[in-house]
Every structure is written in structure tokens, then in C-alpha cells.
Design a protein around this motif. Structure first.
Motif, PDB file in Angstrom:
ATOM      1  N   CYS A 204      39.359  39.230  46.759  1.00 12.75           N
ATOM      2  CA  CYS A 204      39.017  39.946  45.533  1.00 12.75           C
ATOM      3  C   CYS A 204      40.220  40.805  45.149  1.00 12.75           C
TER       4      CYS A 204
ATOM      5  N   LYS B 246      40.419  42.979  42.850  1.00 11.78           N
ATOM      6  CA  LYS B 246      40.055  44.375  42.551  1.00 11.78           C
ATOM      7  C   LYS B 246      39.855  45.157  43.844  1.00 11.78           C
ATOM      8  N   HIS B 247      39.042  44.598  44.735  1.00 12.53           N
ATOM      9  CA  HIS B 247      38.719  45.326  45.954  1.00 12.53           C
ATOM     10  C   HIS B 247      39.775  45.203  47.043  1.00 12.53           C
TER      11      HIS B 247
ATOM     12  N   CYS C 186      33.559  37.745  43.082  1.00 17.03           N
ATOM     13  CA  CYS C 186      33.199  38.796  44.039  1.00 17.03           C
ATOM     14  C   CYS C 186      31.771  39.239  43.735  1.00 17.03           C
TER      15      CYS C 186
ATOM     16  N   CYS D  93      31.872  42.952  42.159  1.00 14.43           N
ATOM     17  CA  CYS D  93      32.517  43.359  40.908  1.00 14.43           C
ATOM     18  C   CYS D  93      32.688  42.206  39.930  1.00 14.43           C
TER      19      CYS D  93
HETATM   20 ZN   LIG Z   1      35.452  42.763  44.143  1.00 14.86          ZN
END
Ligand SMILES: [Zn+2]
Length: 697
Positions: A182, A184-185, A347, A350
Motif C-alpha cells: 500500500c 499510502k500506508h 488496500c 484506504c
Molecule cells: Zn492503505
């Protein structure tokens, strides 16, 4: 002596008082039960709720069903142990905490690791108290003296021990392997932490030397290592084993053409570009054909193009795709474009599109473990209440893939390993003397990754009981029932079975009971964004826990989703009042006359019938039958009759007392409260709490 009960029944006043009474009695702890030594154990391990927020309706259902099982078995004379817990919930909690940081204008990136960990720990421990309070509100008769947290010292130690043992046994290896990333994460995720969504994309047909390939990801062409075709495909046979020259906007590449049976002749042109660094299937294909499996990536961990993409370096994927397409079009290398609907992993937290990446991480070799689990299931050691879930379980186990257990987050149990900074090679950290990598001579350092939360949760049943040496483990393991939501059929159930079999050589539980999802009154999934989330705590405050429990159980068959409607719960609040009024009437009369053998026989048959339902996990039927009996038989008919026949009172006393027993697992508070008002039993025996009375069948 006849007794005057209060006019109205108040759950808000009664329930907390009764819960305290139970806690004080000590009977939640099986060691304190009457004749504890001679009782046979019956054990349920509570799925530990995440200590990162309020309980939701699914938790309320879990707690209700498990409490019903435990109360029933306790009354049947078992040594009942129900162990509560709290889950640190790794990635889940870190995501919750990240949102909190975002609101405060902070970010976990760039934060000191220890500082972040300590903050999340404080947050979790605070929430844990709140969660425990809510579990109590819902009437759970679990043994708080044995409560476990998934980050307790012994849990952490044993989890790490399992890792070392599995490594030694060849069941854990260090990548490189394909992981779900992911952007973002900034962490890898297991397959069950991704969610497939349907997406409309474009399928581009690109001129690749003498061939045409079809792809939805033209921006990755710079990472290609080959073109694959089906060996049976007459169109391409002559190219197999040859090298072709492909023109791209940043220069030419030489690609080998390979024949692979898994290439679908019907998809696109039947010729596929192979990009092992960014596609799991391509990675596997490259492995099969001895092609480079760790070429330099063209996309980095933030979802931006790398140097390898030449002039596109630094661009985000979507922008790069647009520009690459434009440049290919300008040079006439795009043959055609086609609308293409496909499913894309995202994900689950998100919604960011998962970027497959090849990383040096820890993987569990699942196949040998899955074989153990399938065998145990075939031998009848682990049974599923619903055949449907057994089928899903079997399918998943038969098609399992290696499991990536490394997470790039601080909130979790540290992976006890050393890894080489230079080549990524890793070893469990029991090898303390190792300072340099024996593969490449590079420096080794402690692994900063943490375990996938399911790596420790998967070991929960035996860790909770103090495996390997505690007397609890010897007494209560294997446990009897694992009750949980159907959404955990992949995430949790199979992992508990494999870990249990692997480490303890025994199944962790004998029966799996899976409940469906709790939806809103209209049958829609509850979601914060839709705004239709119903809090079980609010319902409890409004109608009483007893009413909520009845609303959750009646009409709810194992595994099927249910709708939670306020009206239904309100109806059971009325039922609690009805029961109170029944008791109020009966207790106001003298207990005279003889118990009518016909009516006793009728009741005994009902009790037997209900017991059969209870033993076969048909709680929805058992609850409905006792509800129906109390309201329509006892109140509507027998009490009406009794109003003019004094000699019926002994029978009514008998029926009330025993109805309370049958209803107790479902509506524990009001039944305990009324039971406490009944006269002591005949024969001079001391009256005890209803929760430890004998089941009437
Ligand atoms: Zn994520």
C-alpha cells in the motif's frame, strides 16, 4: 410469605447491580464453581476485541452467543472457562491512530519509532478499559482474572518462539517474494488484507517488435524481461526461444520470447509482456523460466516512477501512464485501445490500489501446514456448525499460497531477526554472535518489521492458556468452541488451526461456529460513511441488555446475515416487563397446592426439546420456544386459569422457577433478578445464584 415486587422492571437499575453480584460470587472463574474438581471442562476463547474503539453490533452478537453457550454449559454442570482478551490489532490500530495524528496535523512518517509506539500503546490501553467496560455491560460471564492482552510478555515471547521454530523447521523463509504494497500506508499486506474492486480501464495493444502485446499498464514496459506466449499457439510458435527487439519511448530493449502453458491464448493478442517486478503472475512465470526475478523496479515504494523509467522518473503512476501512452501514440506504437473491465486489489483500509512489489520479507510456507489442517478436518477433529463454511475452509486450504508475515509498521510484535543491510538476507536473532552476513559479508542489523497481527492472533487459543507448561493449558486445551464472525473464515480460523496443530499437535478447538454479519434494519451493511451504524451500547442503554440479546439471537440462524431493528429489541423489552409482571403476580400469592403432573410433564418435554436445540447450536429456536411458552402458555393460559384456582399456585411457582432457568442464558439479568426473589427451594437447600443452578433437563 407472598412478596410484593416493584411495579416496574428497570434494566438500567438492575443490570449493573446483577453483574456486580456475579463478579463478587467468583463464579466466572471455573475454579470457584461448586464441585469444581469433579466437573468436566468446557472452554471458549473470546475473540479478543480490538482495543481501539467502541464495540460494534458484531461484537455484541459474538458476546451474546458465547455467553449463551457458557451459561448453558455452566448450568449443565461443566467447569466452564471463557477467557476474555484484548487485541492490539497491529495494522488496524495503527490506521486508527494515524487518522488521529492526521487530525492533529501530525504524521507517523518521520516520527521517532519508540515515540510512536509509546503513543499507540497509551491509546490502546486507554481504549482497552473502555472496551472491557462495554463487554461487562453486555453481560459476558467471562473470567476476568484470566484476561489476556495480545502484547502480554508471555504472548510476545511464545509468538517469537514459534517464528524461530518454524524457521528451523524450514516453514519460514526470507524472500525475495511478491508482496501487496500500500503506497499510502507504506507497508506490505497479506492477501486477506486486500479487497478486490471492479474497475474500468483501457487495454492497450502495443507493437512489440514483430509482435503485438496487450496490457493495462503501459507505464511498466521499462521493467519487462520477456514476452510470453502459449506454446500451443500456432501464431507464435516460431518466436519461442528467440530474442526480439522492442522500441520504447526511452530506447530499445531486447526481450526473449518464452512459451508458457498458463498464458491464455484468448486474452488480448495471446502475447503477454512479462514484468516480474510489478506483477505477481509475471513474477511466478519468471521464476518458472529462470528469467530475472529481481530486476530493478520501475515504480518505487511511493508509487512514483524510478530512474529506470528514464525521462518519466519521478512521475506518479497515473501521470506516467498518460504520458507513456501519448508518446507511444505519437510514434505509432499503439495498435488499438479497448475498454476493459477487471478486478483490481486495493488496500482494505484506504482503498489505494495495491502495488505488487518484490521485497525481502519473511514468508510462511503454507502448503505443509495446510495439509495438517485438512487432515485434522477430515478426521473430524475440527467440525464446522455450518457445512458452507467447511467448504470455504477446505477450498482455501487446498489453494493456499505462501503468507507474507512482515509488516513495515511499529505497532506489533517485533520480528526477532537480524537482516543484512546489503543483500537483505535474514536470520532469527538467536544467532547473536552474527555481526556480518555470511552470504555477502555486509553488516547485519535488527529487523525493524513487526509480525502480521494474524501471526500472533493465529496462536491465540494456546497462548491464552499459558502454553506449554501451565495447568490451564493441560486442563482446558483443546478448547470446545470457536465462535466468530463469518468474515474471519480466511483471516483467522485457518491460521488458528494450522498453528495449533503445528505447535501443540492438537486442534485448538473442536467446533467452529460462525455467525453472519449484523446489518441495519434495512439489511444494509453498517458503515460510518453511510451513517447507519447502530451502537449496541446505545441499544443497551435504551432497552436493556437482555432485550438486545434476544433481538440478536431470535431469528438469527448460524452463518446467515441479520438485520438489527430497534422495534424488534423494543419488543423484547416488553417481554422483560411481561416476565416481571408474571413473577409479580405469582409471588404475590401463597405457594399452595400440588404440582400438576400433566403440566409438569408438558414443561419437561419443552425443556428436553430446548436442550436438544442448545446442544446443536440452534439458539434462535431455543430462545423462541421459551419466549413463546412464557408469554402464550404460562401467562396467557395458565396464569389466567390460576387466577380463579388457588391450588394451581404450586404449579405456577414451579413453572416460573424452571422457565427462568431455561431463559437465563438468553436474558441473564432479569431472570437472575426474579430468581433472587423466589422462596428458597424445598428440602432446606440453600438458594444459590441462578447462574449456577442446575439446568432443568
Ligand atoms: Zn492503505
Amino acid at each position: 410469605m407472598p412478596l410484593e415486587l416493584e411495579k416496574n422492571y428497570s434494566p438500567t437499575e438492575t443490570e449493573p447491580r446483577i453483574y456486580q453480584l456475579w463478579e463478587k460470587s467468583g463464579f466466572f472463574n471455573p475454579d470457584n464453581l461448586p464441585d469444581a474438581k469433579t466437573r468436566k471442562p468446557f472452554t471458549v476463547i473470546m475473540p479478543p476485541p480490538n482495543a481501539n474503539g467502541d464495540l460494534h453490533a458484531g461484537h455484541a452478537l459474538t458476546l451474546t452467543l458465547e455467553d449463551i453457550m457458557i451459561r448453558f454449559k455452566r448450568m449443565q454442570g461443566y467447569k466452564t472457562l471463557w477467557v476474555p482478551g484484548a487485541d492490539h490489532a497491529g495494522f488496524e490500530t495503527q490506521v486508527v491512530y494515524e487518522k488521529k495524528l492526521e487530525k492533529e496535523g501530525r504524521s507517523r512518517f518521520g516520527m521517532d519509532r519508540k515515540q510512536l509506539y509509546d503513543e499507540i500503546l497509551a491509546f490502546t490501553l486507554e481504549n482497552k478499559k473502555n472496551m472491557e467496560q462495554q463487554v461487562k455491560l453486555l453481560g459476558a460471564s467471562c473470567d476476568w482474572s484470566r484476561e489476556k492482552f495480545t502484547l502480554d510478555k508471555d504472548v510476545v515471547e511464545q509468538t517469537q518462539q514459534t517464528f524461530k521454530k518454524m524457521f528451523a523447521d524450514g516453514l519460514i523463509y526470507r524472500g525475495p517474494g511478491m508482496v501487496n504494497w500500500c503506497t499510502k500506508h507504506q507497508t506490505s499486506l497479506s492477501d486477506v488484507e486486500t479487497e478486490d474492486v471492479e474497475r474500468d480501464d483501457t487495454l492497450y495493444y502495443l507493437t512489440y517488435g514483430p509482435l503485438t502485446v496487450a496490457t493495462v499498464r503501459p507505464e511498466t514496459i521499462f521493467g519487462d524481461v520477456a514476452v510470453a506466449v502459449n506454446p500451443e499457439d500456432v501464431r507464435y510458435k516460431e518466436y519461442i526461444g528467440k530474442t526480439i527487439t522492442v522500441t520504447t519511448p526511452i530506447g530499445q530493449m531486447e526481450l526473449m520470447v518464452v512459451g508458457d502453458e498458463l498464458v491464455d491464448k484468448e486474452f488480448g493478442t495471446g502475447a503477454l509482456k512479462i514484468t516480474p517486478a510489478h506483477d505477481a503472475n509475471d513474477f511466478a512465470l519468471a521464476k518458472r523460466h529462470g528469467l530475472p526475478t529481481t530486476p530493478l523496479p520501475v515504480i518505487d515504494q511511493y508509487g512514483k516512477m524510478t530512474e529506470k523509467a528514464g525521462k518519466y522518473a519521478g512521475l506518479k503512476i497515473a501521470v506516467a501512464r498518460e504520458q507513456v501512452v501519448k508518446d507511444l501514440e505519437d510514434t505509432g506504437l499503439i495498435v488499438k485501445k479497448e475498454a476493459y473491465r477487471h478486478s483490481v486489489p486495493t488496500c482494505y483500509k484506504c482503498g489505494t490500489t495495491i502495488e505488487p512489489r518484490i521485497l525481502d520479507q519473511w514468508f510462511v510456507r503454507m502448503q505443509p501446514l495446510a495439509t495438517l489442517a485438512l487432515q485434522a478436518n477430515r478426521q473430524g477433529k475440527v467440525k464446522f456448525v455450518s457445512e458452507h463454511f467447511e467448504k470455504i475452509f477446505t477450498y482455501w486450504m487446498e489453494h493456499t499460497i505462501d503468507w507474507n508475515i512482515s509488516r513495515q509498521i511499529v505497532w506489533g510484535i517485533p520480528i526477532p531477526a537480524k537482516i543484512c543491510e546489503k543483500c537483505g538476507h535474514g536470520l532469527p536473532d538467536s544467532e547473536d554472535f552474527i555481526k556480518t552476513c555470511f552470504r555477502c559479508g555486509g553488516n547485519v542489523k535488527a529487523d525493524t518489521d513487526t509480525f502480521d497481527t494474524w501471526f500472533s492472533s493465529g496462536q491465540w487459543p494456546y497462548l491464552v492458556l499459558g502454553y506449554p507448561n501451565s495447568s490451564d493449558f493441560k486442563t482446558y486445551y483443546p478448547t470446545d468452541v470457536m465462535e466468530t464472525g463469518r468474515d474471519l473464515i480466511f483471516k483467522w480460523i485457518p491460521r488458528m488451526i494450522i498453528f495449533g496443530l503445528y505447535r501443540t499437535h492438537a486442534e485448538p478447538f473442536k467446533t467452529v461456529y460462525m455467525h453472519g454479519m449484523v446489518n441495519d434494519a434495512k439489511g444494509r451493511k453498517m458503515s460510518k460513511s453511510v451513517g447507519n451504524v447502530i451502537s449496541p451500547i446505545t441499544l443497551t442503554e435504551k432497552f436493556g441488555t437482555d432485550a438486545l440479546r434476544m433481538g440478536l439471537v431470535i431469528g438469527n440462524t448460524p452463518g446467515m446475515d441479520m438485520s438489527l431493528a430497534e422495534d424488534k429489541i423494543k419488543g423484547y423489552k416488553n417481554f422483560a416487563n411481561k416476565l416481571w409482571n408474571i413473577a409479580r403476580f405469582i409471588l404475590a400469592q401463597e405457594n399452595i397446592g400440588k404440582i400438576d403432573p400433566e403440566l409438569k410433564k408438558e414443561f419437561d418435554e419443552l425443556a428436553k426439546d430446548i436442550t436438544l436445540d442448545m446442544e446443536n447450536y440452534r439458539f434462535y429456536l431455543a430462545a423462541e420456544k421459551i419466549y413463546h411458552y412464557i408469554w402464550h402458555r404460562l401467562a396467557d393460559e395458565l396464569i389466567e386459569e390460576g387466577k380463579s384456582k388457588e391450588e394451581m399456585m404450586a404449579t405456577l411457582y414451579y413453572l416460573l422457577e424452571n422457565s427462568l432457568k431455561l431463559l437465563h442464558p438468553f436474558m441473564p439479568f432479569v431472570t437472575e433478578e426474579i430468581y433472587g426473589k423466589l422462596p428458597p427451594p424445598a428440602g432446606g437447600r440453600d438458594k444459590q445464584l441462578l447462574m449456577v443452578e442446575k439446568w432443568p433437563a
